[in-house]
Design a protein around this motif. Structure first.
Motif, PDB file in Angstrom:
ATOM      1  N   ARG A 277      60.406 -28.121  31.097  1.00 41.33           N
ATOM      2  CA  ARG A 277      59.139 -27.933  31.806  1.00 41.33           C
ATOM      3  C   ARG A 277      58.989 -28.906  32.983  1.00 41.33           C
ATOM      4  NH1 ARG A 277      53.597 -29.143  28.951  1.00 41.33           N
ATOM      5  NH2 ARG A 277      54.342 -27.650  27.405  1.00 41.33           N
TER       6      ARG A 277
ATOM      7  N   ALA B 196      61.113 -22.696  29.607  1.00 46.32           N
ATOM      8  CA  ALA B 196      59.927 -23.542  29.493  1.00 46.32           C
ATOM      9  C   ALA B 196      58.695 -22.807  28.991  1.00 46.32           C
ATOM     10  CB  ALA B 196      59.633 -24.198  30.840  1.00 46.32           C
ATOM     11  N   ARG B 197      58.318 -21.705  29.637  1.00 51.39           N
ATOM     12  CA  ARG B 197      57.030 -21.075  29.330  1.00 51.39           C
ATOM     13  C   ARG B 197      56.975 -20.467  27.942  1.00 51.39           C
ATOM     14  NH1 ARG B 197      55.276 -24.394  32.794  1.00 51.39           N
ATOM     15  NH2 ARG B 197      55.910 -23.957  34.939  1.00 51.39           N
TER      16      ARG B 197
ATOM     17  N   ASP C  97      55.564 -22.954  25.673  1.00 46.69           N
ATOM     18  CA  ASP C  97      54.112 -23.057  25.782  1.00 46.69           C
ATOM     19  C   ASP C  97      53.410 -21.904  25.077  1.00 46.69           C
ATOM     20  OD1 ASP C  97      54.478 -25.300  27.366  1.00 46.69           O
ATOM     21  OD2 ASP C  97      54.381 -24.183  29.245  1.00 46.69           O
TER      22      ASP C  97
END
Length: 383
Positions: A245, A332-333, A336
């Motif tokens: 991230r 990365a996402r 999340d």
């Protein structure tokens, strides 16, 4: 549950498949079709790619014969189990017009008992990720749930890594940890060909004991662990997920994105072969006489121009923006959104990209760039 270890020879494994058939399972496994190893229905071990492996490199897939009798001496099938549990085309609704009346038929998902022989560790990790998305993140995908419900998974620990594998760096392999009913380690010696079998569920234990499995020698367990450790150590590609991230955020406008976009064809191959990409679109088709229509769900890709369409136009107009979206989401996402990574290190996107774009290479360049960018206090990113 406490793990139980058994030894099987090839005839015992065939017996296991027969026992599964008696319980109503259809059997799927890797088989050679169109000069590639793909997941397809099988009847017995004779359908497996005995004596074959694959040579993998960026933009290169080559089936090749080997000198041994191995059944699983290849680094994963071309396709993943996503193509079966979350198929590329799924009819949702059929509309029939008769004498001016419209009859709407909503397709209902039907559970099917399927057993899968030869699932790699990275594909098991991918299934767990799809479970998070399609079963545990809000609205449940009923078709996926029906396809997934009665799956019996027989994993195979990878004792060899392909040059394109990087599962070890994302904690997705080469050894299967969870999510299987049985896990096998193939053992080939000068005078024998067999398997170490590890039960991962109560049904897995039951099936092994119905298949003439015998207790495994303790040294077989140690040798299996050593073999998968060697396969992990042999991997030369890697992705540093914990810093994904901040790396992506600090390099959002780095010129590397544009350099990669000049090579990217926006073909969507990477999303098609990725075992965790799940995006879909809907199409309507009608017959020429307009008496029948269908609403069909199809795989979609964030590399298509229309994927980001919002009333008035698309948001991601360039290959640069679309590739950046894909890599950012994968590494990365996903973490999340779903608490897991969207990349399992299988390397399929590297192999099937016509331009040979390598996600590990691209992230590595960005990681080096981020490390050179000062942040508050004068310390570079990544240090």
């Amino acid at each position: 549950m406490r793990r139980s270890f058994y030894r099987l020879d090839c005839s015992d494994l065939d017996t296991l498949l027969e026992q599964l058939k008696k319980r109503g399972y259809s059997i799927f496994g890797p088989r050679i079709l169109g000069n590639a190893i793909q997941w397809k229905p099988i009847d017995s071990l004779a359908d497996l790619p005995k004596g074959h492996s694959v040579q993998l490199a960026p933009a290169q897939y080559r089936l090749q014969a080997t000198q041994d009798e191995g059944l699983f001496q290849y680094p994963g099938a071309l396709n993943s189990l996503k193509s079966i549990f979350h198929p590329p085309r799924q009819t949702i609704t059929t509309i029939q017009k008769t004498n001016g009346d419209l009859d709407f038929h909503q397709e209902k998902p039907e559970a099917a008992k399927r057993a899968f022989l030869g699932v790699s560790a990275c594909d098991l990790t991918a299934l767990a990720a799809l479970d998070k998305v399609l079963l545990g993140s809000g609205e449940v995908d009923e078709f996926y749930r029906a396809n997934r419900a009665d799956a019996f998974l027989i994993a195979v620990h990878c004792t060899q890594s392909a040059p394109t594998c990087f599962c070890a760096s994302v904690a997705a392999g080469p050894r299967a940890r969870t999510g299987y009913d049985i896990a096998l380690t193939e053992r080939i010696t000068d005078d024998s060909h067999g398997f170490l079998a590890e039960a991962g569920s109560s049904l897995g234990t039951e099936m092994l004991e119905e298949s003439n499995a015998r207790p495994a020698p303790p040294e077989w367990i140690r040798q299996s662990t050593d073999a998968t450790h060697r396969a992990a150590a042999a991997q030369t590609r890697a992705v540093n997920l914990p810093i994904a991230r901040p790396v992506i955020e600090s390099t959002f406008e780095h010129p590397r994105w544009e350099d990669t976009a000049r090579r990217c064809l926006s073909c969507g191959n990477c999303t098609s072969v990725c075992p965790t990409c799940f995006c879909v679109n809907y199409e309507e088709h009608s017959s020429l006489d307009l008496t029948q229509a269908q609403r069909i769900r199809v795989w979609d890709s964030c590399f298509t121009h229309s994927f980001s369409y919002i009333h008035g136009g698309s948001i991601r107009l360039t290959p640069k923006s679309r590739y950046r979206q894909w890599l950012s989401h994968k590494l990365a996402r996903w973490q999340d959104q779903f608490g897991v990574t969207g990349c399992v290190g299988c390397g399929r996107c590297i192999v099937w990209c016509p331009a040979g774009i390598d996600i590990t290479e691209e992230f590595g360049v960005l990681e080096q760039a981020a490390a050179a960018v000062p942040v508050a206090g004068g310390t570079p990113h990544g240090h």
